[in-house]
Design an enzyme around this catalytic site. Structure first.
Site, PDB file in Angstrom:
ATOM      1  N   SER A   1      -9.714   1.320   3.026  1.00 21.72           N
ATOM      2  CA  SER A   1      -8.810   2.098   2.219  1.00 21.72           C
ATOM      3  C   SER A   1      -7.742   1.275   1.502  1.00 21.72           C
ATOM      4  O   SER A   1      -7.211   1.715   0.477  1.00 21.72           O
ATOM      5  CB  SER A   1      -8.109   3.144   3.080  1.00 21.72           C
TER       6      SER A   1
ATOM      7  N   SER B   1      -9.857  -1.124   7.165  1.00 18.75           N
ATOM      8  CA  SER B   1      -9.224  -0.883   5.863  1.00 18.75           C
ATOM      9  C   SER B   1      -8.466  -2.052   5.267  1.00 18.75           C
ATOM     10  O   SER B   1      -8.091  -2.003   4.099  1.00 18.75           O
ATOM     11  CB  SER B   1      -8.290   0.315   5.949  1.00 18.75           C
TER      12      SER B   1
ATOM     13  N   LYS C   1       0.863  -1.177   0.000  1.00 22.15           N
ATOM     14  CA  LYS C   1       0.000   0.000   0.000  1.00 22.15           C
ATOM     15  C   LYS C   1       0.907   1.238   0.000  1.00 22.15           C
ATOM     16  O   LYS C   1       1.978   1.217   0.627  1.00 22.15           O
ATOM     17  CB  LYS C   1      -0.853  -0.044   1.269  1.00 22.15           C
TER      18      LYS C   1
END
Lengths: 479, 485
Positions: free
Chosen positions: B153, B177, B78
């Site tokens: 996310s 997330s 990420k």
């Protein structure tokens, strides 16, 4: 109307740790800009603070030395505001739960003793520094130097117990002496290691309701603190007398003209939005840690003074002078350990040693005469090997060129003459050469005795034992 | 089976037997990214040169016999993880050109074991969102149906796994997330206990809630990844100093006698019927393996979302203050004075959702409101923690849906932040309680979208949820299904 000033002080003490409070960067003063930085003190994304254990130890010391309670659990909080010298956009400080609370400091001004409350002591990080104008490589602009960012500070907050600029300065000097004694700061005020914000208000004498206060920021010398507070008291009184009102504000002191001027008003005051810093776990301090620290505390000036007076029988003045700094007191105590008598060592340390240091502009740490050497010199006086006067000559020699006192006395032939025969011979010669004065003495003019002592000493090149000279002279002159 | 379909353990076996080199595997991943990422948009940055160089280095390690489970395995991170020398944007304009000078601890641990970084993954800006739509680099798409969001996310992390563009990925989980996008994309997502994995070098959103974890194809891979990144970090005071077990030892397939709690507050009206059905099937599966079910109560569940949006935004408002245009990141052109530099740099650099959360958090911490909002939220948080601790007195794990519905359509909740916030209702309490949770594939909707099952464990109870999740995986085939891309 008569007015009474009310003053509270917030002192920032920069701690003398090798590394910063939340990272491993050096705290050394004067390095090239931004050379002592890392992701943590630069406030880089993802960087996290890790508390320096030494800072906690120093805070505990400061707390214990000022009679504070050490909190078994304290919490770091973020103080949020924007400024280019503040890399993270918040300062890590302590807010609701500081490490130390409820202390006090006893001061004495013009013979009146007074206890000043200490509200709290907390740990925090310093900000960086802005450089305006000629920034290397940037031309005419503003630069940020973050070497100082994240260096450890203690903020020591007093109660509003001070009532005059003199009390404030006395409190500050005493606090300064204590933190320097503790060895937790270098106390260098010019470099900002000890700086002060003063909260000043005035109220009619006899009132118990404090007036509105102004905060004077960042004053970094005792002299300026006195000037700033005196000016501020004067200003507030005049303002009130003229029918005006003191407003709550932050003011700056200008050393150039000795005045304070408004920096920002209450409306512009920041809302710091303090909240516990989630990156640091609550600080838990065990009783053992506190007790170990207490045992490791040096003897503080007040206790030292009392001991010098009670155990060593020194007068108040001597005790005060000798304990003014920890290093001077340690020098003095080392002389005693090496066998010197308290009063004579005190006289010499306050006299010849201090004079030498002042003339040379050096610290006691750099004193060329060691406590052992000074004690050896004093021993020579005590044994009657040399007189006090000759000792000063030997001391000067030691100061200039080094060497052990006994060797210097030996080499320069300065051994005191106590042999009565030898001294008698000199006295006889001098009496014979000065019969007029002998007659005067015998006629009752005892003042001329001093003349004979001087002559004998001169003739012996100062080496005659003054006590022996006295005894023999009295006998001979009286006939 | 293609190279890019492998799990960590499958690829490891082939690398070990020298049937395949890391360079070959990495090339296959890069080609796959090249072929489909225009559609998925899982990546913000792809790093082919660096990847091939570290793959070659991994191959020589393997040749020297210095092999670890992760050596030579192509992974992706990420874009919230700092990667030294590789641009790290956090999906924000404000960090569009930010190249970090250091590595996040969790990435460093993988790197030291020889893992190969193929790129940085899309996400919601500063991890604020549940759909990847707040990314400054455009939304990612759900590989199962590109009209849908992959969740967020860590949407890029999950989409990347589902689209088979990397073997394993890391995400972060502040309110769900990791687990929510894993559920929406049909992968395994593990959110460890707060303090289990270092946060150093991970761009902070809400410091007391953020936690790093893996998104993988199966539970074994999640166990392998967690074992690699867990542990105390002297650079993170909130990381806990406690031994890291070998999580792969929990892959026993054995759940006989396991006490599973079903919180009545999570099985409510409004739960999508297909999700409800998947949960019922899962419960039957576990019963069949000898697990025992108990109804429990987590009475403060209703307050979790409100509590989260006060605490997370308060911390975020402070964490994001460092993006001020002074030292790094975006600075506006020709500002007239300091204040304007701050205002314009931040106005231009941050997106709408980030600004919304900074404002909410600033408000919650403001003088006069602090007690009513932030402090009250902290008290509620304590109650939520106690709910969980009390529940774990009588059960070993708690079983819930990950989300009330399968993935939603792109744009569906963009203009309704409250609806978006409510989609995290089942994952947020775990973060507030600081405990661990795992999301595993447990069904498929009639639209062909995955449904996830969540297992919540005790603080540091990762071994139990891994064991339970793995047993379920062994008994089902959901994890073997592939997105049609």
């Amino acid at each position: 109307m008569k007015y009474q000033a009310v003053i509270g002080l917030e002192v920032h003490v920069q701690l003398a740790t090798d590394t910063k409070i939340f990272c491993g960067c050096s705290t050394k003063f004067g390095a090239p800009p931004n050379s002592q930085t890392c992701p943590v003190c630069l406030g880089m994304p993802g960087a996290l603070p890790v508390l320096n254990r030494k800072v906690v130890e120093y805070a505990i010391k400061a707390g214990l030395a000022t009679g504070c309670a050490i909190a078994p659990r304290s919490v770091f909080a973020r103080k949020n505001y924007f400024y280019p010298d503040l890399p993270k956009g918040y300062q890590i400080s302590q807010y609701e739960l500081p490490i130390c609370e409820h202390g006090q400091l006893d001061i004495e001004v013009e013979g009146v003793a007074k206890r000043i409350g200490i509200t709290r002591i907390h740990m925090e990080e310093d900000a960086g520094k802005l450089v305006h104008g000629d920034v290397p490589g940037m031309g005419d602009g503003s630069g940020v130097d973050l070497n100082r960012a994240c260096t450890p500070l203690l903020e020591i907050v007093s109660e509003p117990d001070l009532r005059s600029a003199d009390e404030a300065v006395t409190y500050l000097k005493k606090l300064h002496q204590i933190v320097v004694y503790l060895g937790i700061t270098d106390g260098n005020m010019e470099e900002g290691s000890f700086r002060c914000d003063a909260n000043v208000s005035v109220m009619p004498v006899g009132s118990d309701k404090f007036g509105t206060r102004a905060e004077i920021k960042n004053v970094n010398s005792f002299k300026f603190v006195k000037q700033a507070i005196e000016y501020e008291i004067e200003r507030q009184i005049e303002l009130i007398e003229e029918g005006g009102k003191v407003v709550q504000e932050t003011r700056l002191f200008d050393p150039g003209n000795g005045e304070t001027r408004s920096m920002r008003g209450k409306e512009e005051a920041h809302d710091y939005r303090y909240f516990p810093d989630p990156d640091l776990v609550p600080l838990v301090i065990s009783d053992d840690w506190v007790e170990d620290t207490r045992l490791g505390l040096p003897e503080l000036p007040e206790a030292k003074m009392a001991r010098y007076r009670e155990e060593l029988g020194l007068p108040l003045y001597d005790a005060e002078v000798l304990t003014a700094s920890r290093e001077l007191a340690e020098y003095f105590e080392a002389c005693l350990l090496a066998g010197a008598g308290a009063k004579s060592a005190a006289n010499w340390v306050m006299g010849e040693v201090t004079r030498g240091l002042n003339d040379g502009g050096i610290d006691i740490g750099a004193c060329p005469v060691t406590p052992g050497q000074l004690a050896a010199l004093l021993a020579l006086i005590d044994k009657g090997t040399i007189s006090n006067k000759i000792a000063k000559t030997v001391f000067d020699e030691m100061w200039q060129n080094g060497g052990e006192p006994a060797e210097i006395v030996e080499k320069k032939g300065l051994v005191q003459v106590s042999d009565t025969g030898e001294i008698e011979k000199i006295i006889d010669e001098i009496m014979a050469a000065n019969m007029g004065q002998v007659e005067e003495y015998r006629g009752g003019k005892e003042k001329v005795f001093g003349f004979f002592v001087g002559q004998v000493m001169r003739a012996s090149k100062g080496k005659a034992n003054p006590a022996v000279v006295n005894d023999l002279l009295v006998k001979k002159l009286k006939g | 089976m293609e190279i890019f379909d492998f799990t960590i353990h499958e690829l490891h076996d082939r690398l070990k037997k020298k049937e395949l080199s890391s360079v070959e595997a990495t090339r296959a991943m890069l080609a796959r990214i090249e072929a489909i990422d225009a559609t998925v948009n899982a990546f913000i940055t792809v790093t082919p040169e660096e990847a091939l160089a570290s793959a070659a280095e991994a191959d020589s390690r393997i040749a020297r016999g210095e092999m670890d489970l992760l050596t030579g395995i192509p992974i992706a991170l990420k874009d919230i993880f700092l990667t030294k020398g590789v641009r790290t944007t956090c999906a924000s304009r404000i960090l569009e050109n930010f190249v970090p000078p250091y590595d996040a601890t969790s990435w460093l641990k993988l790197k030291e074991r020889g893992a190969v970084l193929v790129g940085k993954l899309n996400q919601d800006e500063f991890a604020m969102g549940s759909s990847c739509e707040s990314s400054a680099f455009g939304p990612s798409r759900n590989p199962w149906n590109t009209e849908f969001t992959p969740g967020g996310s860590s949407g890029g992390s999950a989409a990347c796994i589902a689209a088979r563009q990397a073997i394993a990925t890391l995400g972060t989980d502040t309110g769900g997330s990791i687990r929510q996008p894993a559920a929406h994309c049909g992968c395994v997502g593990l959110k460890p206990t707060y303090g289990r994995v270092s946060r150093y070098g991970v761009i902070a959103y809400a410091s007391s809630l953020d936690q790093v974890g893996p998104v993988t194809r199966d539970v074994r891979d999640a166990a392998i990844m967690l074992g690699a990144i867990a542990g105390h970090d002297p650079m993170d005071s909130t990381s806990v100093n406690r031994p890291v077990p070998d999580y792969t030892r929990s892959l026993t397939g054995e759940v006989k006698g396991l006490k599973v709690g079903l919180p009545k507050e999570y099985f409510i009206d409004g739960l999508d019927p297909e999700v409800q059905q998947a949960m019922e099937l899962a419960i039957e599966t576990y019963r069949g393996m000898g697990a025992e079910f108990v109804e429990i109560s987590l009475p403060h569940t209703d307050y979790a979302v409100a509590c989260y949006y006060l605490i997370a935004t308060a911390e975020a408002s402070s964490n994001l203050a460092r993006y001020d245009g002074v030292r790094f990141g975006h600075r506006c052109q020709d500002p007239q004075g300091l204040l304007e530099m701050y205002r314009r740099s931040r106005a231009e650099g941050f997106g709408t959702e980030v600004k919304r959360r900074i404002m909410l958090g600033t408000y919650a911490l403001s003088s006069g409101y602090y007690d009513a909002y932030y402090l009250k939220a902290q008290k509620v948080r304590t109650l939520i923690m106690q709910d969980f601790l009390k529940a774990f007195e009588s059960v070993d794990v708690i079983l819930t849906p990950v989300t009330p519905t399968p993935a939603f359509r792109l744009g569906e909740k963009c203009n309704d932040p409250l609806q978006m916030y409510l989609s995290d209702i089942f994952t947020i309490p775990t973060n507030l309680a600081g405990t661990c949770g795992i999301s595993v594939p447990a069904g498929m909707s009639s639209d062909g979208l995955p449904i996830g099952l969540q297992l919540i464990g005790r603080p540091f109870g990762e071994e139990e949820i891994i064991r339970a999740a793995h047993a379920f995986e062994q008994a089902t085939t959901w994890h073997q299904q592939k997105a049609p891309l």
